[in-house]
Design an enzyme around this catalytic site. Structure first.
Site, mmCIF file in Angstrom:
data_model
loop_
_atom_site.group_PDB
_atom_site.id
_atom_site.type_symbol
_atom_site.label_atom_id
_atom_site.label_comp_id
_atom_site.label_asym_id
_atom_site.label_seq_id
_atom_site.Cartn_x
_atom_site.Cartn_y
_atom_site.Cartn_z
ATOM 1 N N SER A 129 1.945 -1.900 -5.597
ATOM 2 C CA SER A 129 2.214 -0.545 -5.710
ATOM 3 C C SER A 129 1.038 -0.447 -7.260
ATOM 4 O O SER A 129 0.186 -0.921 -6.724
ATOM 5 C CB SER A 129 3.622 0.414 -5.723
ATOM 6 O OG SER A 129 3.509 1.399 -6.023
ATOM 7 N N HIS A 171 0.237 3.246 -1.984
ATOM 8 C CA HIS A 171 0.999 4.788 -1.122
ATOM 9 C C HIS A 171 -0.152 5.401 -0.471
ATOM 10 O O HIS A 171 0.272 6.555 0.002
ATOM 11 C CB HIS A 171 1.363 5.543 -1.847
ATOM 12 C CG HIS A 171 2.500 4.656 -3.118
ATOM 13 N ND1 HIS A 171 3.294 4.268 -2.254
ATOM 14 C CD2 HIS A 171 2.836 4.165 -3.883
ATOM 15 C CE1 HIS A 171 4.809 3.222 -3.013
ATOM 16 N NE2 HIS A 171 3.421 3.517 -4.337
ATOM 17 N N GLU A 198 1.633 1.791 2.582
ATOM 18 C CA GLU A 198 3.410 1.577 1.968
ATOM 19 C C GLU A 198 3.862 0.454 2.885
ATOM 20 O O GLU A 198 3.209 1.116 4.738
ATOM 21 C CB GLU A 198 4.392 2.382 1.537
ATOM 22 C CG GLU A 198 4.224 3.203 1.380
ATOM 23 C CD GLU A 198 5.073 4.399 0.908
ATOM 24 O OE1 GLU A 198 5.894 4.850 1.493
ATOM 25 O OE2 GLU A 198 5.473 5.739 -0.551
#
Length: 273
Positions: A129, A171, A198
């Protein structure tokens, strides 16, 4: 010490930690398996449990040690115990959170310099992330989601600098970020964009070949053939024309060569009924 740099492994976030754990297990494997020492850097997260959670996950996979480098202030980047942990590590894992906590906290510090040097010496570095965004030279700091690129849609900031060849967004499908990745590439068409869903990782090997691992997809945006972009001619917030982009969507086992700009599906298994 290796004469080749280590892997660079951006992860799109929310990687599987309870099931097959393909990404974490693959990272542990390249770091040396059960003998691996993987330093966990939870700086991007404001949640105190983030570091211990990843330590537990790596321990469950079977690594020898997973020390937590709980760096919260720039002054912490000079702490001898943290620098020594990086010198002993076979791999480094940066957690999610907010990438600006990493860029503002690490930039120009001994921790950043040590991470760069250790990767050049063969240590593998992964980030999920926010940690994924921070790894490259050009970092997406924040921006507006959506499928269409717009002027002013994305703000870039300096990243760690492990590779100058890519810009990473995470994401990706879940937050509809194709527009902002294309906008980022419109500012600098020399880069390759990697949009990671993800539970999806891009394992960039020492020869700059990317292998996709995980349960989602990676969207590779190659602007090398761009003939025209209107980024310099529109007002802020207006949509941008881009002509000549190449886009590849790769799933587990697929690969992309950053040198030749060629994509391959890799080995796939299809079940027909």
């Amino acid at each position: 010490m290796s004469d080749r740099r280590g892997y660079i492994v951006p992860i799109g976030g929310a990687e599987d930690k309870e099931g097959d754990r393909l990404i974490l297990k693959r990272f542990v494997s390249i770091c040396g398996g059960r003998d691996a020492r993987i330093a966990v850097i939870p700086t991007a997260s404001h949640v105190p449990e983030t570091g211990p959670d990843y330590e537990r996950h790596f321990r469950r996979i079977g690594v020898r040690s997973a020390p937590i480098l709980d760096i919260r202030r720039r002054a912490d980047c000079e702490r001898r115990e943290f620098l020594d942990a990086l010198e002993r590590a076979d791999g480094v894992f940066m957690t999610g959170g907010h990438q600006l906590r990493l860029s503002t906290g690490f930039g120009g510090t001994p921790i950043a310099e040590t991470l760069l040097r250790r990767n050049r010496e063969g240590v593998h570095v992964a980030g999920t992330s926010a940690g994924a965004s921070y790894m490259s030279t050009h970092m997406i700091a924040y921006g507006e989601d959506g499928p269409t690129p717009k002027e002013g849609q994305v703000t870039l900031a300096p990243g760690l600098g492990l590779t100058p060849k890519v810009v990473v967004d995470q994401h990706f499908r879940q937050r509809d970020r194709l527009g902002r990745l294309i906008a980022a590439l419109s500012y600098n068409p020399d880069l390759v964009g990697i949009g990671l869903d993800e539970d999806t990782a891009a394992f960039i090997d020492p020869d700059d070949r990317i292998e996709i691992v995980g349960g989602g997809a990676a969207t590779i945006v190659d602007p090398g053939g761009v003939e025209y972009t209107s980024m310099d001619a529109v007002d802020r917030g207006e949509p941008v024309s881009v002509i000549g982009l190449r886009i590849h969507v790769l799933v587990n086992g697929g690969d992309f060569d950053l040198v030749t700009r060629e994509a391959s599906p890799g080995v796939t298994t299809t079940t027909r009924r």
